[in-house]
Write a protein that holds these residues in place. Sequence first.
Motif, PDB file in Angstrom:
ATOM      1  N   ILE A   1      -5.717  14.948  11.010  1.00 54.88           N
ATOM      2  CA  ILE A   1      -5.722  16.153  11.915  1.00 54.88           C
ATOM      3  C   ILE A   1      -5.165  15.887  13.232  1.00 54.88           C
ATOM      4  N   SER A   2      -5.467  14.283  13.491  1.00 55.51           N
ATOM      5  CA  SER A   2      -5.064  13.971  14.832  1.00 55.51           C
ATOM      6  C   SER A   2      -3.439  13.554  14.607  1.00 55.51           C
ATOM      7  N   GLY A   3      -2.703  13.613  13.886  1.00 51.49           N
ATOM      8  CA  GLY A   3      -1.302  13.524  13.709  1.00 51.49           C
ATOM      9  C   GLY A   3      -1.001  12.092  13.129  1.00 51.49           C
ATOM     10  N   THR A   4      -1.989  11.137  13.129  1.00 48.22           N
ATOM     11  CA  THR A   4      -1.804   9.788  12.331  1.00 48.22           C
ATOM     12  C   THR A   4      -1.350   9.679  11.081  1.00 48.22           C
ATOM     13  N   GLN A   5      -0.003   9.190  10.949  1.00 52.06           N
ATOM     14  CA  GLN A   5       0.436   9.066   9.745  1.00 52.06           C
ATOM     15  C   GLN A   5      -0.317   8.030   8.805  1.00 52.06           C
ATOM     16  N   GLN A   6      -0.595   8.332   7.675  1.00 54.12           N
ATOM     17  CA  GLN A   6      -1.432   7.308   6.851  1.00 54.12           C
ATOM     18  C   GLN A   6      -1.176   7.111   5.316  1.00 54.12           C
ATOM     19  N   LEU A   7      -1.252   6.201   4.803  1.00 50.14           N
ATOM     20  CA  LEU A   7      -0.822   6.029   3.245  1.00 50.14           C
ATOM     21  C   LEU A   7      -2.202   6.112   2.306  1.00 50.14           C
ATOM     22  N   SER A   8      -1.953   6.822   1.649  1.00 52.64           N
ATOM     23  CA  SER A   8      -3.329   6.982   0.656  1.00 52.64           C
ATOM     24  C   SER A   8      -2.968   5.890  -0.589  1.00 52.64           C
ATOM     25  N   ILE A   9      -4.106   5.378  -1.051  1.00 51.36           N
ATOM     26  CA  ILE A   9      -3.950   4.132  -2.229  1.00 51.36           C
ATOM     27  C   ILE A   9      -4.839   4.642  -3.372  1.00 51.36           C
TER      28      ILE A   9
ATOM     29  N   TYR B   1      -8.976   6.047  -9.148  1.00 55.42           N
ATOM     30  CA  TYR B   1      -9.704   5.505  -8.199  1.00 55.42           C
ATOM     31  C   TYR B   1      -9.082   5.531  -6.882  1.00 55.42           C
ATOM     32  N   PHE B   2      -9.716   6.431  -5.829  1.00 56.95           N
ATOM     33  CA  PHE B   2      -9.044   6.565  -4.441  1.00 56.95           C
ATOM     34  C   PHE B   2      -9.635   5.299  -3.764  1.00 56.95           C
ATOM     35  N   LEU B   3      -8.951   4.195  -3.339  1.00 56.82           N
ATOM     36  CA  LEU B   3      -9.326   3.104  -2.482  1.00 56.82           C
ATOM     37  C   LEU B   3      -9.343   3.487  -0.934  1.00 56.82           C
ATOM     38  N   GLY B   4      -8.714   4.067  -0.366  1.00 51.49           N
ATOM     39  CA  GLY B   4      -8.725   4.509   1.083  1.00 51.49           C
ATOM     40  C   GLY B   4      -7.350   4.828   1.791  1.00 51.49           C
ATOM     41  N   PHE B   5      -7.272   5.208   3.141  1.00 49.12           N
ATOM     42  CA  PHE B   5      -6.231   5.251   3.807  1.00 49.12           C
ATOM     43  C   PHE B   5      -5.759   4.162   4.449  1.00 49.12           C
ATOM     44  N   LEU B   6      -4.497   4.033   4.654  1.00 53.36           N
ATOM     45  CA  LEU B   6      -3.898   2.910   5.509  1.00 53.36           C
ATOM     46  C   LEU B   6      -3.277   3.391   6.786  1.00 53.36           C
ATOM     47  N   PRO B   7      -3.598   3.355   7.758  1.00 48.97           N
ATOM     48  CA  PRO B   7      -2.948   3.840   8.879  1.00 48.97           C
ATOM     49  C   PRO B   7      -1.661   3.180   9.071  1.00 48.97           C
ATOM     50  N   LEU B   8      -0.741   4.041   9.586  1.00 48.47           N
ATOM     51  CA  LEU B   8       0.695   3.467   9.673  1.00 48.47           C
ATOM     52  C   LEU B   8       1.122   3.277  11.134  1.00 48.47           C
ATOM     53  N   GLN B   9       1.745   2.321  11.631  1.00 50.35           N
ATOM     54  CA  GLN B   9       2.442   2.181  12.820  1.00 50.35           C
ATOM     55  C   GLN B   9       3.837   2.188  12.389  1.00 50.35           C
ATOM     56  N   GLU B  10       4.211   1.730  11.230  1.00 49.63           N
ATOM     57  CA  GLU B  10       5.731   1.224  11.012  1.00 49.63           C
ATOM     58  C   GLU B  10       5.971   2.091   9.594  1.00 49.63           C
ATOM     59  N   PHE B  11       6.961   2.618   9.308  1.00 48.30           N
ATOM     60  CA  PHE B  11       7.411   3.628   8.099  1.00 48.30           C
ATOM     61  C   PHE B  11       8.556   2.972   7.236  1.00 48.30           C
TER      62      PHE B  11
END
Length: 770
Positions: A342-350, A372-382
């Motif tokens: 919601i804040s616009g941060t790009q993240q990768l779901s694993i 099994y969902f392990l979490g979100f990884l915030p991304l600064q580089e894509f």
Amino acid sequence: MQPEKRRTIESYFHSFTKKPRTSTNEGEIELNVINSSSSSYESEHLLSSSSANPNVSDVNSTIQLSSFDSQNLSSSSDNQKGTSDVNFVTPSSSLICGPSNNTVQVKSTPDDISKSCNDLPAQPKLTTYPNNADKRSFQSSWYKERPWLEYSIKNDMCYCYYCRYFSCNRSINYDAFTTTGFNNWKRSLETNGGLLKHSQSQLHITSTKNYESYVLRQRNNSSVINQLDAGRVIHIRKNRDRLIKICSTLHFLARQMISFRGHRENSQSSNQGNFMELLRWSATSDPVVKSVLEDSAGNASYLSHDIQNELIHIMANQVREKISSMLHNHNYTLMADESRDISGTQQLSIVIRFVHDQDIDMNDYSNIVKDYFLGFLPLQEFDAPALAIRIVQFLNELNIPLQTCISLCFDGASVMSGCHAGLHVVLKEHMPHGIYIHCSAHRLNLVINGTCQVVYYILDYFSILSNIYSFFTESGVTNTYFKKAQQELNLNQSSTLKLWGLTRWDSRWKSIDAIINNYPAIINALSDISEEGGGKRSINAGGLLTHVKKSIFIITSFILHKLFGLIKVLSDHLKSSSLDYVRGEHLVTSIIQQITDLRNEHSYKQIYDKAKQFCDSNGIDLVQQYHINRKTKIPTRFKDCFIDSTVGQREMLSTSTDFMNKIYFPLIDCMLVELNDRFSSKTLALMKSMSTVYPESENFLNSEDVDAFCRHVNVDSSSLKNEFAVIKSMFKTKKIDDVIQFLKELIPYSTAFPQTILMVKNAMTMPVSQ
């Protein structure tokens, strides 16, 4: 020191009136100071004299204890020998300052009575006791009601065991029963003197209570340190109980995906957020929760936002550690997809996928394939290398082995699927067995998008649907007209218009279905709004009314409703976590065959007749003419499709045959081209080998095709072929419907068919979509 200021020792310690014995030097008290050497001498003298005196038996053998002391101290003295929670000092030769600050010398305690509180009171029972000057002697019967009494044979005096070791302040204790001893046997049983007076003194009463507390602590093995530790343990337990309540509340909110915090959480707020309000509600019936809110220290309430986040993070790590432990000795699939919060941060779901043995052990085969969902990884580089580094670091932190990954499932974005520098290519360096699988759900969405881009009128049709939804939902006035029309026509008012979206693949069919079901209400509402007067709302209503009353809109609605209905079935199955790759490919093949079977005039006529009946019931003229816009260049992949377009002039649509040739057949042809291209078997060369363990496949138990997948998952192909031969004969007469039933039949023979079971588990691990 002036002799007249000296006082006799009896004035401090004795209660009888016998005159003190003086020495040859007047004014001085004859006091014997016994040092260590004299003590040794007297001990030897005692032993020698006791053997010569017939009235004194063996001291070591005749000392008996009162029943009270022997019961209370015997059990604790063995375990606590040499240790005590009472710091005591055995009286010895010492200097004591009297009330006049004159220094006096005190006789040392005889060595034939207790030396410390760890010793039992000395209560020797003799045949006769020595007589004093009054011809009186000590009596052993006094022990019976006085467990505190102990007697010294050496000095012929009695002492108080309790007061000697358990008085509150022994430094100012000058009582005869604690220091010099008592031997005025004449006054021993008087009411205002002797034993009775001492037992009623405040000093003795306090010492008795201290002794009883000491015995209780010794019996329970609870020294002062232990009591402090016990208090600390109780305090820790209370804090843990409070923390458990806080964590359970956080866990409940997290599982239900309920927000934790309120807009204002101060004491003046009427609603302090779900977390605080849930605790307050629980506090009405739970005293532990009530203590969290009322009794917690100001700096240790564990209710702050930072503590909440930390506890959630700890819970998440525990879940990840549990998943990592279950993954031991299992191959898995890695699935990843990018999203934006919601804040616009790009993240990768694993997400990881594998077959869970625990469900097999419990004979639960309903959902043995786990995602099994392990979490979100915030991304600064894509870029692909940066994504690969983040994924590898994340999996290493969780102790998830990279070598056991057998497939990688991503979408079709170039950064993911690029054949030279895509993410799956970079991850191959760390996961050599990870083959890339393009998510089937994403591929299906591309099929629909590609079809809509090519066929005439389809883009206009979905644009009209989008405008209808926006018109009736963005304004309360127009929505009121729509609800009123539904009520007048007795339509289901719970049925609302649906918005279709590019990333919601089954939303198109739902949107079309909602238009068909609410079509009469839409017509009436648009007519009423357009006739209410001028203004933008009326103009928009009139324009939409013109489009929805066209026969091409209705015919297209029924065609898409039929074709996209099959696509929705495929989409729903592809979103199932238990669906594996082979079964997904079989399902795609089945849907392709169903769509192919619809490409005939008879199927179209059934659709057209429904549309005609629908137009008649709603007063719509089915025979209308429409100009076909000139088409641009068709993509090369559709060159073999049934698409007939003219160049230089615009054709007209008016008859049933025109709609069939310009909309129905082109839609089917484009869908088949897209499905065959994006779901072709060439996208995964191992599919044929995997299908050998699927009963619904024609390749089931075919030993000739097992090598490819066996090499990929390290299964012994030679042993597998032997097991296949035995399984064929065993299950020759038994009907097996799917791979889960096949696995269920194999589990009782796990020692006989280990390679086949391993092959089945790995095949089910391969995903069809993410």
